[in-house]
Design a protein around this motif. Structure first.
Motif, PDB file in Angstrom:
ATOM      1  N   VAL A   1       0.939  -1.328  -0.014  1.00 50.14           N
ATOM      2  CA  VAL A   1      -0.050  -0.042  -0.086  1.00 50.14           C
ATOM      3  C   VAL A   1       0.939   1.247   0.094  1.00 50.14           C
ATOM      4  N   ARG A   2       2.052   1.030  -0.164  1.00 46.66           N
ATOM      5  CA  ARG A   2       3.051   2.103  -0.468  1.00 46.66           C
ATOM      6  C   ARG A   2       3.211   3.089   0.763  1.00 46.66           C
ATOM      7  N   GLN A   3       3.023   2.326   1.955  1.00 49.90           N
ATOM      8  CA  GLN A   3       3.645   2.953   3.035  1.00 49.90           C
ATOM      9  C   GLN A   3       5.169   2.828   3.431  1.00 49.90           C
TER      10      GLN A   3
ATOM     11  N   VAL B   1      -5.392  -4.170  -2.978  1.00 53.05           N
ATOM     12  CA  VAL B   1      -6.623  -3.336  -2.208  1.00 53.05           C
ATOM     13  C   VAL B   1      -6.896  -4.128  -0.987  1.00 53.05           C
TER      14      VAL B   1
ATOM     15  N   THR C   1      10.270   7.538  -7.145  1.00 48.39           N
ATOM     16  CA  THR C   1      10.257   6.158  -6.715  1.00 48.39           C
ATOM     17  C   THR C   1       9.002   5.474  -7.414  1.00 48.39           C
ATOM     18  N   VAL C   2       8.896   4.350  -8.070  1.00 47.25           N
ATOM     19  CA  VAL C   2       7.890   3.581  -8.544  1.00 47.25           C
ATOM     20  C   VAL C   2       7.805   2.181  -8.398  1.00 47.25           C
ATOM     21  N   GLY C   3       6.692   1.671  -8.064  1.00 47.78           N
ATOM     22  CA  GLY C   3       6.710   0.321  -7.914  1.00 47.78           C
ATOM     23  C   GLY C   3       6.677  -0.453  -9.210  1.00 47.78           C
TER      24      GLY C   3
ATOM     25  N   LEU D   1       3.726  -0.006 -11.536  1.00 47.82           N
ATOM     26  CA  LEU D   1       2.403  -0.083 -10.977  1.00 47.82           C
ATOM     27  C   LEU D   1       1.804   1.006 -10.366  1.00 47.82           C
ATOM     28  N   THR D   2       0.574   1.039 -10.296  1.00 48.31           N
ATOM     29  CA  THR D   2      -0.318   1.941  -9.782  1.00 48.31           C
ATOM     30  C   THR D   2      -0.432   1.454  -8.169  1.00 48.31           C
ATOM     31  N   SER D   3      -0.372   2.498  -7.399  1.00 44.44           N
ATOM     32  CA  SER D   3      -0.364   2.212  -6.031  1.00 44.44           C
ATOM     33  C   SER D   3      -2.000   2.238  -5.578  1.00 44.44           C
ATOM     34  N   PRO D   4      -2.487   1.647  -4.605  1.00 38.72           N
ATOM     35  CA  PRO D   4      -1.826   0.594  -3.882  1.00 38.72           C
ATOM     36  C   PRO D   4      -1.744  -0.722  -4.861  1.00 38.72           C
ATOM     37  N   TYR D   5      -0.796  -1.671  -4.567  1.00 40.29           N
ATOM     38  CA  TYR D   5      -0.465  -2.818  -5.442  1.00 40.29           C
ATOM     39  C   TYR D   5      -1.598  -3.926  -5.075  1.00 40.29           C
TER      40      TYR D   5
ATOM     41  N   GLY E   1       9.435   9.872  -2.250  1.00 42.30           N
ATOM     42  CA  GLY E   1       7.855  10.041  -2.337  1.00 42.30           C
ATOM     43  C   GLY E   1       7.280   9.967  -1.005  1.00 42.30           C
TER      44      GLY E   1
END
Lengths: 96, 354
Positions: free
Chosen positions: B225-227, B345, B274-276, B339-343, B244
């Motif tokens: 969840v990009r925490q 749900v 930064t990107v997932g 990817l788009t966050s959250p990875y 980020g």
């Protein structure tokens, strides 16, 4: 894809994300520059700390700005600006 | 330093050194513990998070100057997450700040307590009292889509529906504890700050209603969840903007240590972002090169096997103009997709507290 093609694709997403950030800042009267919001940061609870009233405001704003009705959507569409961009501009949608 | 609950962990628990702490990475299988956290309720031993109390007449002024978010009006009924930065804008730690009647209580990230304590002491121009409370207090947490139910069975159902980042002092089993609605993983999350002498009983009772999860499962769920996980993401030289973690900094605040450097990094527009990403079965090392169109555009920050995605999940720090979801890069010869966050749900987003 070539590097230029990748840059162009990234620029397209950035454009939609920037449009969303400006809309959020303007509609919710936030005291930050739109670009301070990152594409990936959470919008509710953690992150931008929006609440359910803000969601209602954003529903209206998104329909007015992008012509997309999200009323019946799951909360996941508000998971981040980038996720919202996938909804308002489906051409961007990335499949993991 | 081992956590105060270490003697209660099951035989076979795998520990790891995280900064200044020895913490349980997994009690059994990480994938099982992850599933407990994402599908039911997990109890976490956060004894690797140091508790540091700041008291004295200038405690709030001091905290306001040292923390990157606004804590001036943080009452004893609220907590908030904030970065602590040095003058160059580098991340010292990511803390959870609890407002207290006599000052403020900071909870460090896992294993970062010594570094945080040193930083606070070095900057103590106000003459506040800085006390490491970890000898007498420890932290237990609950995370999961049904963690609210555990709160009801363990303490009081009314507490489960507290608003996010609300704090109450309550009594459990005759002991005063600090209870907070928090959360690192996108699931319902709660923390209990308890005297060490009561921690064992609370841990055992929590295990009657929830499964234990270690640091590996927790950090995977945080990543999904990009925490931000400072120990992986706050790499040497990386600015807050590159990490980020802007949302853990309040730039509308007039002054705090590191503010000028963060603003300069933001306004310059320079550096990486930064990107997932996901793809492949191998787990690339931190620092592995990321290629796009055959050219080097950055490096891997952190990557793990995601039980939720069933694939590798990682963060890459790449040229800003290419830090976007939906692109194909190459890492260690393997094609990956950003990817788009959250990875993942979180299930809690569709489960109400009842």
């Amino acid at each position: 894809m070539t590097l230029d093609q990748l840059r162009a694709k990234a620029a397209e997403r950035r454009q939609t994300c920037t449009q969303i950030k400006k809309m959020i800042v303007s509609r919710l009267d936030l005291e930050i520059e739109p670009d301070w919001i990152t594409d990936d940061q959470p919008l509710f609870g953690r992150g931008l700390e929006l609440d359910s009233l803000d969601v209602l405001e954003l529903y209206v704003a998104i329909e007015a700005e992008f012509g997309v009705a999200l009323y019946d959507s799951e909360m996941a569409v508000f998971g981040s600006v980038s996720r919202l961009a996938d909804e308002v501009n489906p051409a961007l949608r990335a499949t993991p | 330093m081992a956590t105060v609950l270490a003697n209660l962990h099951p035989e076979g628990t795998v520990y790891g050194e995280v900064g200044d702490s020895s913490v349980p990475l997994r009690f059994s299988e990480s994938a099982d513990e992850y599933r407990v956290l994402r599908e039911r309720a997990a109890v976490l031993d956060l004894g690797g998070n140091r508790l540091i109390e700041i008291t004295g007449p200038a405690a709030v002024d001091f905290a306001q100057r040292l923390l990157a978010r606004d804590v001036e009006y943080l009452t004893s009924e609220r907590c908030m997450m904030s970065l602590v930065l040095d003058e160059s804008g580098q991340v010292v730690d990511q803390v959870l700040a609890f407002g207290r009647e006599n000052g403020i209580l900071l909870e460090s990230s896992c294993g970062a307590g010594t570094r945080l304590l040193e930083h606070l002491e070095e900057h103590n121009d106000e003459g506040v009292v800085i006390t490491d409370r970890s000898a007498d207090l420890t932290v237990l947490a609950l995370e999961g889509p049904y963690a609210w139910g555990v709160v009801g069975r363990l303490i009081d159902g009314e507490l489960a529906s507290l608003p996010f980042e609300s704090v109450v002092e309550t009594e459990w089993n005759g002991t005063e504890i600090i209870f907070a609605r928090t959360g690192f993983t996108g699931e319902y999350g709660y923390q209990m700050i308890v005297p060490v002498e009561a921690a064992a009983e609370l841990w055992c009772q929590a295990l009657e209603h929830a499964g234990a999860a270690g640091q590996e499962a927790l950090e995977l769920a945080m990543l999904e969840v990009r925490q931000p996980i400072p120990r992986h993401e706050a790499t040497a030289g990386a600015s807050v903007i590159e990490i980020g973690a802007n949302w853990l900094v309040d730039v509308t605040k007039d002054e705090f240590v590191g503010r000028d450097a963060v603003l300069a990094a933001f306004e310059s527009g320079q550096g990486r972002r930064t990107v997932g990403f996901t793809g492949g079965d191998a787990i690339p090392e931190a620092g592995a090169r990321v290629l796009a169109g055959g050219q080097d555009i950055g490096e891997v920050v952190h990557a793990v096997r995601s039980a939720g995605l069933g694939a590798t999940l990682g963060l890459a720090r790449v040229d800003a103009e290419l830090a976007a979801a939906g692109l194909e890069f190459t890492v260690d010869g393997v094609e990956v997709t950003t990817l788009t966050s959250p990875y993942i749900v979180p299930k809690s987003w569709s489960i109400p507290i009842i």
